[in-house]
Enzyme design. Sequence first.
Site, PDB file in Angstrom:
ATOM      1  N   SER A 183       5.543  -1.207 -11.418  1.00  0.00           N
ATOM      2  CA  SER A 183       6.618  -0.252 -11.184  1.00  0.00           C
ATOM      3  C   SER A 183       7.361   0.064 -12.491  1.00  0.00           C
ATOM      4  CB  SER A 183       7.571  -0.783 -10.107  1.00  0.00           C
ATOM      5  OG  SER A 183       8.480   0.208  -9.704  1.00  0.00           O
ATOM      6  N   ASP A 285       1.437   6.972  -4.010  1.00  0.00           N
ATOM      7  CA  ASP A 285       2.390   5.897  -4.282  1.00  0.00           C
ATOM      8  C   ASP A 285       3.657   6.113  -3.454  1.00  0.00           C
ATOM      9  OD1 ASP A 285       4.838   4.866  -5.823  1.00  0.00           O
ATOM     10  OD2 ASP A 285       3.196   3.844  -6.838  1.00  0.00           O
ATOM     11  N   HIS A 353       2.820   0.554  -3.220  1.00  0.00           N
ATOM     12  CA  HIS A 353       3.493   0.576  -4.517  1.00  0.00           C
ATOM     13  C   HIS A 353       3.437  -0.834  -5.085  1.00  0.00           C
ATOM     14  CE1 HIS A 353       6.205   1.913  -7.680  1.00  0.00           C
ATOM     15  NE2 HIS A 353       7.022   0.909  -7.424  1.00  0.00           N
TER      16      HIS A 353
END
Length: 419
Positions: A183, A285, A353
């Site tokens: 991330s 995502d 994610h």
Amino acid sequence: MATTTTNANALLVAITLALLMCSPRCIYSAERRLLVNMTLVRNAPALGAFCLDGSLPAYHLHRGFGAGARNWLLQFEGGGWCNDIESCLERAKSRRGSTRYMTKWEVFSGILSNNAYLNPDFYNWNRVKLRYCDGASFAGDAVFKNGTSLLYFRGQKIWEAIILDLLPKGLGQARKALLSGCSAGGLASFLHCNNFTKYLPSNASVKCLSDAGFFLDERDITSNHTMRYFIKDVVSLQYAWQGIEKNLDENCTASSLDFPELCFFPQYALKFITTPFFILNSAYDVYQFHHILVPSSADPHGHWNRCKLNPAACNPEQLNTLQEFRRDMIVAMGLFYKYSRRGGLFINSCFAHCQSESQDTWFSADSPRVHNKTIAEAVGDWYFSRRITKEIDCPYPCDTTCHNLIPSTQALVQDLRSY
């Protein structure tokens, strides 16, 4: 007696076969979790390296062994960004901005696991998790103070302090190294990849991996540049105090003089990265779906809420919008896919994610696959040059191997800062 012995042997064979058939998932379920203690960087103040609230930066190190004793994997922690003084002050009172509020023990799984069945290529490496507490993907270098408030935008210094702390612990003699992140940490991998190589021996094999860090400069469903404006605020906040922009790739910023903050986006920075790079991302995502493509500001009446919670509930128009987003992501990686000889890709069609730190998605019996290859196998094949690895999945809903990791209803109302 003979019958009892025969039955016992049959039972033993049955148990052994069952374990073999479900490995590595059954082995994983029987394993104790690997918990790794936090290490504070005591010398950080000498470099001016502090978390947002002034606390010491930290990392978690689990030592390698055997053939991996001189190999290193560094994993940037993720956790969004703060884009103004108010949100950064709030962040400074949480685990996202202070080591005082962080868990002192972290679970190492997936790419950080020390189990050869669960992490076959990196299990015996020195594995490090860099804790995230600066709010700007380890990129700022400034201090804000106005008489009543004090904030340290010192992500770049945190990065340097942790590296300098690890060099004498063996990183300085690394034979192989992989800089990774998830991330906002995956974005940090893009930002620091070239710099990482400068700390290591010239003959070391150094590569980088971004998991869910390829954030697109994409318009939302109302044609607004929500993400671009947000990132501009992040950069402007820390640049206003002479911080973040100077730490972006100078070749990229020179080519984007009118909008240097765009170099915070991987799609613009990627062509300037000379170190071998692997991009792991979902084409759908969920962070980008919920906060870039359909942020709450673009859907005040919640018309997309059912679709966000369950892709099967999306209407044809919404599905078409999602497919356009996927196409834009693949186009943004087009030159890298076509021309990078040392680069790797794993772009699946799962609503997820971050997939490298979870054992279920990294490597298990029912992990997501593209062309019958797990993420762990794809990354390992690429790192060790066993074969070319550029895997792009077919569009949703064709992939039946996905683990769709979709946030709860409560998470849908969260903004870019705290996802």
